[in-house]
Motif scaffolding. Sequence first.
Motif, PDB file in Angstrom:
ATOM      1  N   ASN A   1       1.190  37.507 -25.397  1.00 46.12           N
ATOM      2  CA  ASN A   1       0.496  38.201 -24.673  1.00 46.12           C
ATOM      3  C   ASN A   1       0.903  39.840 -23.935  1.00 46.12           C
ATOM      4  O   ASN A   1       0.223  41.226 -23.737  1.00 46.12           O
ATOM      5  N   TYR A   2       2.543  39.565 -23.713  1.00 47.05           N
ATOM      6  CA  TYR A   2       2.705  41.234 -22.966  1.00 47.05           C
ATOM      7  C   TYR A   2       2.693  42.020 -24.774  1.00 47.05           C
ATOM      8  O   TYR A   2       3.417  43.511 -24.361  1.00 47.05           O
ATOM      9  N   SER A   3       3.192  41.975 -25.407  1.00 46.35           N
ATOM     10  CA  SER A   3       2.939  42.423 -26.755  1.00 46.35           C
ATOM     11  C   SER A   3       1.871  43.508 -27.220  1.00 46.35           C
ATOM     12  O   SER A   3       2.016  44.863 -27.042  1.00 46.35           O
ATOM     13  N   ARG A   4       1.079  43.156 -26.176  1.00 39.83           N
ATOM     14  CA  ARG A   4      -0.349  43.979 -26.102  1.00 39.83           C
ATOM     15  C   ARG A   4       0.186  45.097 -25.690  1.00 39.83           C
ATOM     16  O   ARG A   4      -1.057  45.958 -25.698  1.00 39.83           O
ATOM     17  N   MET A   5       0.521  45.262 -24.484  1.00 40.32           N
ATOM     18  CA  MET A   5       0.879  46.049 -23.522  1.00 40.32           C
ATOM     19  C   MET A   5       0.798  47.619 -24.689  1.00 40.32           C
ATOM     20  O   MET A   5       0.764  48.614 -23.918  1.00 40.32           O
ATOM     21  N   VAL A   6       1.927  47.077 -25.390  1.00 43.63           N
ATOM     22  CA  VAL A   6       2.100  48.485 -26.020  1.00 43.63           C
ATOM     23  C   VAL A   6       1.121  49.295 -26.883  1.00 43.63           C
ATOM     24  O   VAL A   6      -0.010  48.919 -27.976  1.00 43.63           O
ATOM     25  N   LYS A   7       1.595  50.379 -26.832  1.00 41.56           N
ATOM     26  CA  LYS A   7       0.341  50.825 -27.365  1.00 41.56           C
ATOM     27  C   LYS A   7       0.764  51.666 -29.450  1.00 41.56           C
ATOM     28  O   LYS A   7       1.379  51.570 -29.472  1.00 41.56           O
TER      29      LYS A   7
ATOM     30  N   PRO B   1       2.603  36.552 -38.247  1.00 40.67           N
ATOM     31  CA  PRO B   1       1.946  36.296 -38.991  1.00 40.67           C
ATOM     32  C   PRO B   1       0.786  35.864 -38.064  1.00 40.67           C
ATOM     33  O   PRO B   1      -0.384  35.557 -38.935  1.00 40.67           O
ATOM     34  N   SER B   2       0.567  35.464 -36.754  1.00 35.33           N
ATOM     35  CA  SER B   2      -0.502  35.567 -36.487  1.00 35.33           C
ATOM     36  C   SER B   2      -1.250  36.797 -35.651  1.00 35.33           C
ATOM     37  O   SER B   2      -1.026  37.750 -36.120  1.00 35.33           O
ATOM     38  N   PRO B   3      -2.687  36.067 -34.940  1.00 32.41           N
ATOM     39  CA  PRO B   3      -3.522  37.339 -34.516  1.00 32.41           C
ATOM     40  C   PRO B   3      -2.376  38.321 -33.979  1.00 32.41           C
ATOM     41  O   PRO B   3      -2.827  39.486 -34.126  1.00 32.41           O
ATOM     42  N   ALA B   4      -1.723  37.654 -32.922  1.00 35.32           N
ATOM     43  CA  ALA B   4      -1.138  39.013 -32.013  1.00 35.32           C
ATOM     44  C   ALA B   4      -0.581  39.656 -33.019  1.00 35.32           C
ATOM     45  O   ALA B   4      -0.336  40.940 -32.559  1.00 35.32           O
TER      46      ALA B   4
ATOM     47  N   LEU C   1      11.821  42.846 -23.580  1.00 36.52           N
ATOM     48  CA  LEU C   1      10.558  41.771 -23.546  1.00 36.52           C
ATOM     49  C   LEU C   1      11.828  40.983 -23.729  1.00 36.52           C
ATOM     50  O   LEU C   1      12.525  40.020 -24.572  1.00 36.52           O
ATOM     51  N   ASP C   2      12.892  40.685 -22.259  1.00 34.49           N
ATOM     52  CA  ASP C   2      14.785  40.202 -21.985  1.00 34.49           C
ATOM     53  C   ASP C   2      13.790  38.371 -21.446  1.00 34.49           C
ATOM     54  O   ASP C   2      13.778  38.345 -20.839  1.00 34.49           O
ATOM     55  N   VAL C   3      13.468  37.612 -22.620  1.00 39.72           N
ATOM     56  CA  VAL C   3      12.691  36.762 -22.101  1.00 39.72           C
ATOM     57  C   VAL C   3      13.665  35.615 -21.637  1.00 39.72           C
ATOM     58  O   VAL C   3      14.712  35.958 -21.902  1.00 39.72           O
ATOM     59  N   PRO C   4      13.165  34.127 -21.055  1.00 39.25           N
ATOM     60  CA  PRO C   4      13.816  33.667 -20.476  1.00 39.25           C
ATOM     61  C   PRO C   4      14.140  33.048 -21.526  1.00 39.25           C
ATOM     62  O   PRO C   4      13.452  32.266 -22.057  1.00 39.25           O
ATOM     63  N   CYS C   5      15.090  31.707 -21.603  1.00 40.20           N
ATOM     64  CA  CYS C   5      15.406  31.221 -22.871  1.00 40.20           C
ATOM     65  C   CYS C   5      16.995  30.514 -22.094  1.00 40.20           C
ATOM     66  O   CYS C   5      16.928  30.198 -20.673  1.00 40.20           O
ATOM     67  N   SER C   6      17.361  29.272 -22.834  1.00 45.91           N
ATOM     68  CA  SER C   6      18.125  28.860 -22.298  1.00 45.91           C
ATOM     69  C   SER C   6      19.300  28.644 -21.765  1.00 45.91           C
ATOM     70  O   SER C   6      20.096  28.071 -21.012  1.00 45.91           O
ATOM     71  N   GLY C   7      19.810  29.911 -22.906  1.00 47.27           N
ATOM     72  CA  GLY C   7      20.878  30.666 -21.481  1.00 47.27           C
ATOM     73  C   GLY C   7      22.431  30.089 -22.124  1.00 47.27           C
ATOM     74  O   GLY C   7      23.435  30.486 -22.053  1.00 47.27           O
ATOM     75  N   LEU C   8      21.909  29.639 -23.869  1.00 46.53           N
ATOM     76  CA  LEU C   8      23.279  28.724 -24.505  1.00 46.53           C
ATOM     77  C   LEU C   8      24.604  30.258 -24.609  1.00 46.53           C
ATOM     78  O   LEU C   8      25.264  29.923 -24.862  1.00 46.53           O
ATOM     79  N   GLY C   9      23.720  31.492 -24.381  1.00 48.78           N
ATOM     80  CA  GLY C   9      24.355  32.500 -25.345  1.00 48.78           C
ATOM     81  C   GLY C   9      25.570  33.121 -23.490  1.00 48.78           C
ATOM     82  O   GLY C   9      26.379  33.249 -24.181  1.00 48.78           O
TER      83      GLY C   9
ATOM     84  N   ILE D   1      -0.985  42.666 -16.325  1.00 46.83           N
ATOM     85  CA  ILE D   1      -0.354  42.622 -17.981  1.00 46.83           C
ATOM     86  C   ILE D   1      -1.859  43.371 -18.446  1.00 46.83           C
ATOM     87  O   ILE D   1      -2.043  44.062 -19.435  1.00 46.83           O
ATOM     88  N   LYS D   2      -2.749  42.965 -18.323  1.00 48.84           N
ATOM     89  CA  LYS D   2      -4.633  43.049 -18.915  1.00 48.84           C
ATOM     90  C   LYS D   2      -4.749  44.717 -18.183  1.00 48.84           C
ATOM     91  O   LYS D   2      -4.780  45.654 -19.756  1.00 48.84           O
ATOM     92  N   ARG D   3      -3.967  44.903 -17.332  1.00 48.43           N
ATOM     93  CA  ARG D   3      -5.218  46.748 -16.724  1.00 48.43           C
ATOM     94  C   ARG D   3      -4.273  47.467 -17.990  1.00 48.43           C
ATOM     95  O   ARG D   3      -3.648  48.473 -17.971  1.00 48.43           O
ATOM     96  N   LEU D   4      -2.325  47.305 -17.839  1.00 51.70           N
ATOM     97  CA  LEU D   4      -1.564  47.719 -19.195  1.00 51.70           C
ATOM     98  C   LEU D   4      -1.674  47.717 -20.797  1.00 51.70           C
ATOM     99  O   LEU D   4      -1.238  47.997 -21.628  1.00 51.70           O
ATOM    100  N   THR D   5      -2.812  47.006 -20.966  1.00 50.97           N
ATOM    101  CA  THR D   5      -3.330  47.108 -22.578  1.00 50.97           C
ATOM    102  C   THR D   5      -2.708  48.262 -23.381  1.00 50.97           C
ATOM    103  O   THR D   5      -3.997  48.865 -23.219  1.00 50.97           O
ATOM    104  N   GLY D   6      -2.056  48.675 -24.689  1.00 55.16           N
ATOM    105  CA  GLY D   6      -3.091  49.449 -24.773  1.00 55.16           C
ATOM    106  C   GLY D   6      -2.219  50.905 -24.399  1.00 55.16           C
ATOM    107  O   GLY D   6      -1.883  51.941 -25.380  1.00 55.16           O
ATOM    108  N   LYS D   7      -0.903  50.973 -23.462  1.00 56.25           N
ATOM    109  CA  LYS D   7      -0.521  51.785 -22.500  1.00 56.25           C
ATOM    110  C   LYS D   7       0.676  52.501 -22.442  1.00 56.25           C
ATOM    111  O   LYS D   7       0.956  53.602 -22.625  1.00 56.25           O
ATOM    112  N   ALA D   8       1.404  51.263 -22.654  1.00 53.66           N
ATOM    113  CA  ALA D   8       2.476  51.438 -22.614  1.00 53.66           C
ATOM    114  C   ALA D   8       3.934  51.921 -24.150  1.00 53.66           C
ATOM    115  O   ALA D   8       3.312  51.528 -25.055  1.00 53.66           O
TER     116      ALA D   8
END
Length: 400
Positions: free
Chosen positions: A334-340, A366-369, A296-304, A284-291
Motif C-alpha cells: 500500500n505505501y509503495s504507491r506513494m512513490v512517483k 511479481p504482485s500487481p503492486a 519504509l522502516d517497517v514494524p518487525c520482530s526486532g530480532l536484530g 496514504i491515498k492523498r500522497l499516491t504518486g507524489k513522493a
Amino acid sequence: MKLYAAHLHAIAEALQNIFREGAYADREIARILKADKRRGSNDRAFIAEHTYAIVRYYRLYAHLAGAEPQTKAEWWRLMGIHLLLNGIDLPDWREFKDLDRSTLQSALEEARTDRALRESIPDWLDVLGEEQLGAEWTATIAALNEQAPVVLRVNRLQADAAAVTESLAQEGIVVEPLAGDALLVTERKNLFRTKAFQRGLFEVQDYSSQQAAPALEVEPGQLVVDACAGAGGKSLHLAALMENKGRLLSLDIHGWKLEELKRRARRNGVTNLEARPITSTKIIKRLTGKADRVLLDVPCSGLGVLRRNPDAKWKLSPESIERVVQEQQEILTNYSRMVKPGGKLVYATCSVLPRENGDQLRAFLPSPAGEGWEVEEERSLLPQRDGYDGFFISRLSRTR
C-alpha cells in the motif's frame, strides 16, 4: 563494588515486573533508577547492567536454579546464580544458602551443550533461526547476546565530527570515528547530560541503523516520506541529508511517537519536517504518486536488536511473527504507491530473518503492486560479521 541489599531489591523488583507483569525492560529499568534519587552513578550502572544480564540469560539461569522463580526467595536465588557465575562473591545471606560456584560451573558446562539453553532463547525461536539462517544462526544468536556498542550519529545540520569529538572530550567522553556520520563511544557514560547532546549535535543511533537513510539517496528540495517514522531517528537523519531543504513528511500510526519526534527535531535544528499521524487510509491515498523518496522502516520482530532489547525474545511468539510478516506485506503493497515514477523506496527492518527481509521483496515484485519496480540494492547486516545490530536494507526504484 560492594554488594548492597538495596541493589538486589531493585533488581528483583524490576525482574518480577518484566517477567510477571509484561513490563518492557528498558522502561522498567528507567523507572527503577528514577525511584531513588539517592543512588549514585555506580549504583545505577550496577542495577541496569545486572538486570539486563539476567533478562538476557533468564532461561539459562532458571534451568540452573531448577525452575522459573515464583517467590521472592527464588528471584533472589536466581540473582545469586548470576552473580556467582560472573565472579562476584556473595555475602553470607540466607537467600544465597546452598549456592556453590564450582557446582554451578559444572552445571553450566553441561547446559552449554544445548544451543537454546546456552543462548537462553525459546526452543521455537532456535528452530526458526536455524531454519531461516542455517549455518549462520549459531554465530548470529551468540553475537546477539553480547553487549551492544554505543554509536552516535553526528547531526550535520549543527556540527561536524571534529566538533562533536572535541565537545565530548571536554566532558571526558572519548569517541572514535567510523564511516559516514558515525562515532563509536569507547567508554559507556551518560551521553544525554552532555552539552553536545543538549545542543543537538548528535543522536544515539546504531551504526547499522545509520545505513538506512543514506540508502534512500535523497536530495535537497525533494518530497521525502518516512512512512513508519516512530520517534524519528531516521527522519532526523533524512532531514540532515536533505540539508533542511524540501519537504519531509514523517508519518506513523502512533501520534505519541510523533510528539517525541517533534521535540527531537527542535533540538536538532530541523525545519523541513512535518509530523503527521496516520488516522485513516486517506493520508496514504492523498500522497499516491507524489513522493520522490519513501522510507519504509517497517514494524518487525526486532530480532536484530536483541542485544538492546533482550526481553523481546520472551515477548515474541510464532504467532506474533506471522502477524508482523503480514503487516509488512500490507505496508509494502500500500505505501509503495506513494512513490512517483522515477522515484525510489527503501524497505528496511531490524530483523535477521529472511522471511521478513528479502523474501518480502520476492513476494512483492511479481504482485500487481510490484509492477514497474526494480531492486537496486539489498544488504543484510549481521552482528557477528558486521559488528553492529542485525539489519536489512534494500532500495527499489519505480520505473513507471
